[in-house]
Structures are given as structure tokens and as C-alpha cells.
Design a protein around this motif. Structure first.
Motif, short mmCIF file in Angstrom:
data_model
loop_
_atom_site.label_atom_id
_atom_site.label_comp_id
_atom_site.label_asym_id
_atom_site.label_seq_id
_atom_site.Cartn_x
_atom_site.Cartn_y
_atom_site.Cartn_z
N LEU A 86 106.65 -79.54 78.43
CA LEU A 86 107.79 -79.91 79.25
C LEU A 86 107.67 -79.42 80.69
CD1 LEU A 86 110.64 -79.24 76.67
CD2 LEU A 86 109.68 -81.45 77.33
N LEU A 87 107.01 -78.27 80.85
CA LEU A 87 106.88 -77.69 82.19
C LEU A 87 105.43 -77.76 82.68
CD1 LEU A 87 109.13 -74.50 81.78
CD2 LEU A 87 109.76 -76.78 82.64
N GLN A 88 104.74 -78.82 82.31
CA GLN A 88 103.34 -78.95 82.66
C GLN A 88 103.10 -78.88 84.17
OE1 GLN A 88 101.62 -82.72 81.70
NE2 GLN A 88 99.57 -82.16 82.39
N ARG A 89 103.92 -79.59 84.93
CA ARG A 89 103.73 -79.61 86.39
C ARG A 89 103.93 -78.24 87.00
NH1 ARG A 89 106.77 -85.24 88.34
NH2 ARG A 89 105.41 -86.67 87.18
N LEU A 90 104.94 -77.52 86.50
CA LEU A 90 105.19 -76.18 87.03
C LEU A 90 104.03 -75.24 86.71
CD1 LEU A 90 106.96 -73.99 88.30
CD2 LEU A 90 108.06 -73.69 86.07
N PHE A 91 103.58 -75.29 85.43
CA PHE A 91 102.50 -74.41 85.03
C PHE A 91 101.20 -74.74 85.76
CE2 PHE A 91 104.89 -73.57 80.92
CZ PHE A 91 105.16 -72.25 81.24
N SER A 92 100.99 -76.02 86.06
CA SER A 92 99.76 -76.41 86.76
C SER A 92 99.71 -75.80 88.17
CB SER A 92 99.67 -77.93 86.84
OG SER A 92 100.74 -78.47 87.60
N ARG A 93 100.88 -75.50 88.73
CA ARG A 93 100.92 -74.89 90.05
C ARG A 93 100.62 -73.40 90.02
NH1 ARG A 93 106.61 -77.72 92.07
NH2 ARG A 93 105.87 -79.89 92.00
N ILE A 94 100.78 -72.80 88.86
CA ILE A 94 100.44 -71.38 88.72
C ILE A 94 99.23 -71.24 87.80
CG2 ILE A 94 102.76 -70.50 89.20
CD1 ILE A 94 103.27 -70.35 86.22
N ASN A 95 98.24 -72.08 88.08
CA ASN A 95 97.05 -72.13 87.24
C ASN A 95 96.35 -70.79 87.15
OD1 ASN A 95 95.04 -73.73 85.70
ND2 ASN A 95 93.70 -73.18 87.43
N VAL A 96 96.40 -70.01 88.25
CA VAL A 96 95.74 -68.71 88.25
C VAL A 96 96.32 -67.81 87.17
CG1 VAL A 96 95.35 -66.62 89.59
CG2 VAL A 96 95.14 -68.84 90.70
#
Length: 226
Positions: A86-96
Motif C-alpha cells: 500500500l505504501l510502495q511509493r513512500l517506501f521507494s523514496r526511502i530506499n536507503v
């Protein structure tokens, strides 16, 4: 034969490692829009990634999987998998942050797996194998369920190698008389650092085609010298 106590960690840390694996597994699965995975499908992929390695470890050791001995593992893995989707886009921004959590979970699963194998009396080499399987098993099962080439068998950042070096550290430290907790923490640190450095600098093992090319070039140079 090295016999050691099992590397024990608090339940919440084990659950956090499981959640990290489940989040990453769900994020990975959610990227494949063409496969039309529904909520259940993504959830299953996340759950399998989260504690698949631990289940393989316990099955190889002929034990009831730890994930089935507590209500929390399935609940946490399922919730983390759905959250990851559900929060894929958010998590992709904090990939580190995800990469760091993944590296830490790799080290934790490796330390638990190798020490558990030693604690039941397995020899050194099988204990190393169990440690690596526990660390990378979730990702392998994820790839199988998605019908993808198994990631650890292809060119990429060191993953199984990092776990193998960490497991070797744990076994060596234990054989040298180190406390299992110290050896386990060292295993986590070694595995995590190698994995993060491999991601940062793009380290990988030589590709099979590269080795073949090098051999061919050497033969050609040898012929030219003749």
C-alpha cells in the motif's frame, strides 16, 4: 565438531527482521503490474519472504518452524506485507532505509541459522550451509513463486556471499572459544557491512561469461606469443 548455544535475540528484533523481509518482498512483488497480483497474492509473497528462510532452516533441522510457534510471526509478516504494498511509493523514496533493514535482517537470520545448527550438533560445513539458507531462503522462495530467475544465482550485489562470510565468522569465533552472543553480534555486523558495501560499490562475483572470455583471451595471447 563445534557445539554452541543458540544465538538468542529478543522476540521483537526477530519480528522486526521478519517485517523488514515482508515489506521488501511485497514491494518487490507489487512492481510487477503485468502479473496482476491481488492483495492476497502480494501478501503471500511478503509473508514467504519474511520468514521463508527461517522455515527452511527449521525444516532442514527437523524442527517445528519458529514462525509456527507464536501467533506474532504470521500476523506481523502479513501486516508488513500489506503495508509494503500500500505504501510502495513512500517506501521507494526511502530506499536507503530499506536496504539497511534488509542487510540487518540478512545478518540476523544468518546468525540465528548458523548458531541453531551448531547447537543441535551439526558439523561446521552443514552449519555454514544452514546459516546461508536461513539468510537467503526467503528471497529464493519469493523468486520461485513469482516465476523469476533466483536472484542469488545471478550476477548482482553480494548476498549469499555476505551471509557465508558472516556464518564463517560465527563458526570460527565459536570454535575459538568466543561467547555465542559475541560471535552472533559479530556475524550480524560482518554480514551487514559486506552487504551494504556491495550495494554501495556494486561488488559482485565474476560472471560465468566473463571467466570464459578471459580464458579465451589468454589462449589467444598464448597463441600469438608462439
Amino acid at each position: 565438531m563445534v557445539v554452541a548455544q543458540q544465538f538468542e535475540i529478543p522476540l521483537w528484533i526477530d519480528l522486526a527482521a521478519t517485517a523488514a523481509g515482508a515489506v521488501q518482498g511485497a514491494m518487490f512483488a507489487a512492481q510487477f503490474k503485468d502479473r496482476r497480483l491481488d492483495l492476497l497474492g502480494v501478501g503471500i509473497i511478503g509473508v514467504v519472504t519474511g520468514f521463508g528462510g527461517g522455515m527452511l532452516r527449521d525444516l532442514l533441522l527437523n524442527q517445528v518452524p519458529a514462525a509456527l510457534q507464536s501467533n506474532w510471526y504470521i500476523l506481523v509478516a502479513t501486516g508488513a506485507a500489506l503495508l509494503g504494498m500500500l505504501l510502495q511509493r513512500l517506501f521507494s523514496r526511502i530506499n536507503v532505509a530499506i536496504v539497511i533493514l534488509d542487510a540487518l535482517s540478512l545478518g540476523l537470520f544468518c546468525a540465528i541459522g548458523a548458531s541453531k545448527a551448531l547447537s543441535v550438533g551439526l558439523p561446521v560445513v552443514p552449519a555454514l550451509f544452514i546459516g546461508v539458507v536461513a539468510a537467503v531462503g526467503g528471497g529464493m522462495l519469493r523468486d520461485v513463486l513469482l516465476g523469476l530467475p533466483i536472484g542469488v544465482m545471478h550476477v548482482g550485489s553480494l548476498y549469499a556471499v555476505a551471509a557465508g562470510v558472516g556464518a564463517l565468522f560465527l563458526v570460527g569465533a565459536t570454535a575459538g572459544g568466543a561467547d555465542i552472543t559475541v560471535a552472533g553480534i559479530g556475524c550480524v555486523i560482518v554480514t551487514t557491512v559486506i552487504r551494504l558495501l556491495a550495494v554501495r560499490f556494486g561488488w559482485s562475483l565474476p560472471e560465468q561469461r566473463t571467466l570464459s572470455t578471459l580464458r579465451r583471451l589468454r589462449r589467444q595471447r598464448g597463441g600469438a606469443l608462439d
